[in-house]
Design a protein around this motif. Structure first.
Motif, PDB file in Angstrom:
ATOM      1  N   THR A 199       1.030   4.308   5.766  1.00 28.96           N
ATOM      2  CA  THR A 199      -0.198   3.546   5.569  1.00 28.96           C
ATOM      3  C   THR A 199      -0.875   3.247   6.904  1.00 28.96           C
ATOM      4  O   THR A 199      -0.331   3.506   7.975  1.00 28.96           O
ATOM      5  CB  THR A 199       0.071   2.235   4.816  1.00 28.96           C
ATOM      6  OG1 THR A 199       0.966   1.434   5.581  1.00 28.96           O
ATOM      7  CG2 THR A 199       0.668   2.504   3.451  1.00 28.96           C
TER       8      THR A 199
ATOM      9  N   VAL B  27      -4.701   3.170  -0.497  1.00 26.95           N
ATOM     10  CA  VAL B  27      -4.884   1.756  -0.169  1.00 26.95           C
ATOM     11  C   VAL B  27      -4.434   0.852  -1.320  1.00 26.95           C
ATOM     12  O   VAL B  27      -4.295  -0.361  -1.148  1.00 26.95           O
ATOM     13  CB  VAL B  27      -6.356   1.451   0.182  1.00 26.95           C
ATOM     14  CG1 VAL B  27      -6.759   2.185   1.434  1.00 26.95           C
ATOM     15  CG2 VAL B  27      -7.291   1.776  -0.984  1.00 26.95           C
TER      16      VAL B  27
ATOM     17  N   GLU C 264      -2.127  -1.146  -3.774  1.00 20.47           N
ATOM     18  CA  GLU C 264      -0.809  -1.772  -3.638  1.00 20.47           C
ATOM     19  C   GLU C 264      -0.087  -1.672  -4.979  1.00 20.47           C
ATOM     20  O   GLU C 264      -0.545  -2.216  -5.991  1.00 20.47           O
ATOM     21  CB  GLU C 264      -0.956  -3.227  -3.202  1.00 20.47           C
ATOM     22  CG  GLU C 264      -1.572  -3.373  -1.818  1.00 20.47           C
ATOM     23  CD  GLU C 264      -1.734  -4.818  -1.397  1.00 20.47           C
ATOM     24  OE1 GLU C 264      -1.514  -5.718  -2.245  1.00 20.47           O
ATOM     25  OE2 GLU C 264      -2.083  -5.064  -0.227  1.00 20.47           O
TER      26      GLU C 264
ATOM     27  N   GLY D 126       0.002   4.484   0.543  1.00 22.71           N
ATOM     28  CA  GLY D 126      -0.310   5.571   1.466  1.00 22.71           C
ATOM     29  C   GLY D 126      -0.431   6.912   0.767  1.00 22.71           C
ATOM     30  O   GLY D 126      -0.916   7.029  -0.365  1.00 22.71           O
TER      31      GLY D 126
ATOM     32  N   GLN E  49       0.849  -1.187   0.000  1.00 23.64           N
ATOM     33  CA  GLN E  49       0.000   0.000   0.000  1.00 23.64           C
ATOM     34  C   GLN E  49       0.889   1.242   0.000  1.00 23.64           C
ATOM     35  O   GLN E  49       1.847   1.321   0.761  1.00 23.64           O
ATOM     36  CB  GLN E  49      -0.918   0.006   1.210  1.00 23.64           C
ATOM     37  CG  GLN E  49      -2.042  -1.012   1.134  1.00 23.64           C
ATOM     38  CD  GLN E  49      -3.090  -0.814   2.218  1.00 23.64           C
ATOM     39  OE1 GLN E  49      -2.974   0.069   3.066  1.00 23.64           O
ATOM     40  NE2 GLN E  49      -4.130  -1.641   2.190  1.00 23.64           N
TER      41      GLN E  49
END
Length: 751
Positions: A646, A554, A556, A453, A451
């Motif tokens: 994150t 969120v 990835e 962030g 993730q």
């Protein structure tokens, strides 16, 4: 006639003559049987003419500096002209002083060895093996036979040596010998040995260094300079004395040379060690894929381990060294703080859920479970201790560790990924895939997706600006509950969801201070589909979530895709594809394949948008979440950037943009169940940013990188400057305060 009669009158003479004759006939028969191939084929002159030897593939940086090899035997050939004369002299004086007189076999030396070594037991008599005989042994090896093994091998080598002398000149033989002879530490050939022990080409070896390496040929393990420096220096001095004895060196010069220290500069070319091991592994995988599409002139496939290829890469070895030093200094310090923050209540303790879950993923646990063992039996087996080498920032050590001990040790270790590219081309200049390749083979640059962030927020703001939202648009920092998304209420760090502040930020302050609530509101206004469309144009191929939390990162995404997208801010709005290989050559310098930079086909956004975002991200560095670059690390360079953290402090990020270099750093635990204890420790500004800061400090200190460190951003257009000319924040007016709800609710449009 009388002599013959005398022999036959004495039985002991007859028996002696019989024994000698029998021995001669037996050895002659044995020799002929070897010659005609009864003990295996002996290479013919035709075979020797087309002699081939496995050669290591070399990996070179952008300045042709050797950074690694792929090999079965660590061998790099050089032509005769490249050998220093004193190297040849040292070799001949020590190994075969009559080399230029004999034809492969030195019968004079053999007679000397027979009388002095065998009959008189004089150990200083020397050996009878010539350089040509040694070359024959090096090239074709020796086999084991039920009887007379040493004699059969010697006969084979003698036959091959004689044939080699007929096929090759003395220079050719010396060249073959120096390129194939084994040196210490599984190293073959003088060039590989020079690179390994002195970090230089064989062409640059001094007399003392050449004598050192030649001296090791007597016994490569016993005279290993890395393990036995004093012993090796003694042998070096013997070589120097031999050079004096046979007229290759004057005595005064020799005396001075023998006072020199050994001065090794050892470089391991072990696949797991040395500079940029993660980079070299990824290069190897890419080269192997490329070579599947090409054939050698004879139709055979290329072999990366034996064909002596040269792989030219984009890496800058000096910058890579700086990056690795910065990484190690920061990560060692951060690891101490990370462990201290948890104290005795750490999630990697054996009684914690994170540990138990990780243990069930261990291969040995799964094997025992599949075999039907009970949990108690499995735990007992995994608790058995044995001696292993373990990694720590204080240095490797050997300890009695069980599988459970080892898991507990490695589960607590933070890891990292760091990548720097030229934003105009995508050329990878530095590459760190983890803290230590020996113990952590997983590559966090190329393989990992985490993730991202708040490093995703600039993409949201870019889409907003590109779609007409003005930089001086103001948004309230108060939290909003989105009722159509399970009453989700995004908040800012330390914010009470029910708090009302009456404060509004423009886009510049909202981004530079990484305000979560506003990022979601901006995403709501611009629409998720517009953001998806934008990031695809920037080069991110990953399918992204279609939910409001997208604004908070969120998604990835891999480091390599994220950095390629960020490059667009200093590449006229075009994302780039990071690449690492520029060309592959065969051992003769012929180009097999070459590679050009790839950028996205379409400009992702306008110059206006790009300049606005650069100004905003410079403000992030000057006064926002990345301001410690200025205050703590005293970097005055032109830098734009974005920090990222994150949920639950699992990941820390920092992306640094300069006109000529874009760098991304990530820090976290490979086990996603373990995050930082506190936001203060785990936030990107603390966990990831310092690695870049230390790296850039090193670049600043070296004038060779002034083109990078002294570069400046372009001056924004008047339109950009005018549209950014507003207060960073403002308070709500009286009537807005009067009618403002205590807790605001809304529906997220999505698009």
């Amino acid at each position: 006639m009388k002599q013959i009669q005398y022999i036959f009158k004495h039985k002991w003479l007859k028996w002696l003559l019989f024994v000698i004759t029998t021995i001669i006939l037996c050895f002659t028969a044995l020799f002929l049987s070897v010659y005609f191939g009864l003990f295996g084929k002996v290479p013919t002159q035709a075979n020797l003419i087309v002699l081939k030897q496995a050669e290591a593939t070399q990996v070179l940086d952008q300045d042709n500096y050797l950074i690694g090899k792929y090999y079965i035997f660590d061998r790099q050939p050089l032509p005769y002209e490249a050998f220093p004369k004193h190297l040849i002299n040292a070799l001949v004086a020590t190994e075969d002083v009559r080399f230029y007189q004999h034809k492969g076999i030195d019968y004079v030396s053999l007679v000397r060895v027979f009388f002095k070594s065998i009959l008189l037991q004089n150990e200083s008599a020397g050996g009878g093996s010539t350089i040509t005989l040694q070359l024959a042994k090096n090239l074709f090896g020796r086999q084991d036979y039920p009887v007379f093994s040493i004699v059969i091998n010697k006969f084979k080598e003698a036959i091959v040596a004689k044939r080699m002398e007929q096929v090759y000149s003395k220079q050719d033989i010396l060249t073959q010998y120096l390129n194939t002879v084994p040196f210490p530490d599984n190293t073959y050939g003088i060039e590989s040995a020079a690179q390994k022990f002195f970090n230089k080409s064989a062409t640059q070896l001094t007399i003392a260094e050449a004598a050192t390496l030649v001296g090791t040929l007597k016994a490569t393990s016993y005279y290993n300079p890395r393990k036995w420096p004093e012993r090796t220096m003694g042998r070096r001095d013997v070589v120097i004395n031999q050079m004096v004895k046979y007229g290759y060196l004057e005595q005064p010069k020799a005396a001075a040379l023998k006072t020199e220290a050994l001065n090794l500069n050892y470089r391991s070319f072990n696949h797991d060690l040395g500079l940029a091991p993660y980079f070299r592994e990824q290069v190897k995988q890419q080269v192997q894929l490329v070579l599947k599409n090409y054939k050698k002139p004879d139709g055979d496939s290329y072999n990366i381990y034996t064909d002596g290829l040269k792989v030219h890469t984009t890496l800058n070895s000096q910058m890579q060294t700086m990056a690795e030093e910065a990484m190690k200094a920061h990560m060692a310090k951060l690891q101490v703080a990370f462990e201290a923050s948890y104290g005795k209540n750490a999630p990697w303790q054996s009684n914690k859920p994170a540990f138990k879950k990780a243990l069930q993923g261990v291969a040995e646990y799964q094997r025992l479970k599949k075999a039907g063992f009970s949990e108690q039996a499995i735990n007992d087996s995994l608790a058995v201790k044995k001696g292993i080498t373990i990694f720590s920032w204080q240095g490797d050590s050997t300890a009695l560790f069980s599988v459970k001990d080892s898991l507990q040790h490695y589960l607590k270790l933070l890891n990292t990924g760091m990548l720097s590219i030229n934003p105009k081309t995508g050329a990878i200049l530095t590459y760190i895939g983890g803290i230590d390749y020996r113990h952590f083979k997983y590559d966090r640059v190329w393989q990992s997706e985490r993730q991202v962030g708040s490093t995703f927020k600039p993409f949201v703001y870019t889409a907003a600006i590109e779609n007409g939202i003005k930089p001086c648009s103001y948004y309230a920092i108060d939290a909003v509950t989105y009722t159509n998304y399970k009453n989700w209420t995004p908040t800012n760090a330390g914010q009470d969801p029910d708090e009302k502040t009456n404060t509004n930020y423009n886009l510049e302050k909202a981004l530079s201070h990484s305000v979560n609530t506003i990022a979601v509101k901006v995403l709501n206004d611009v629409g998720i589909s517009k953001v998806h469309e934008l990031v695809q144009k920037m080069g991110i191929t990953k399918t992204l979530p279609s939910e409001p939390s997208l604004a908070l990162g969120v998604a990835e995404i891999s480091l390599k895709e994220l950095i390629g997208a960020y490059a667009s801010y200093v590449n006229n709005g075009y994302g780039v594809k990071p690449y690492m290989i520029t060309k592959i050559e065969d051992k003769n310098g012929n180009i097999i394949a070459d590679f050009e930079p790839e950028r996205q086909a379409k400009q992702a956004f306008s110059d206006y948008t790009r300049q606005v975002l650069l100004e905003m991200m410079q403000e992030t560095v000057n006064s926002g979440t990345a301001s410690r670059l200025r205050t703590t690390y005293n970097l005055t360079n032109a830098i734009a950037g974005k920090t990222g953290t994150t949920q639950d402090n699992k990941d820390g990020w920092f992306v640094a943009i300069t006109p000529q270099l874009v760098t991304i750093t990530w820090v976290g635990n490979d086990n996603y169940n373990i995050g930082f204890k506190t936001t203060a420790l785990g936030q990107g500004a603390n966990s990831a940013l310092p690695m870049f800061a230390r790296f850039y400090q090193k670049l600043n200190a070296d004038a060779a990188f002034n083109a990078i460190t002294k570069s400046t951003f372009e001056t924004p257009s008047n339109d950009v400057l005018n549209d950014l000319d507003c207060k960073l924040e403002k308070e709500d007016g009286f009537f807005k305060k009067l009618f403002k709800r205590r807790k605001k609710e809304a529906k997220f449009k999505g698009d």
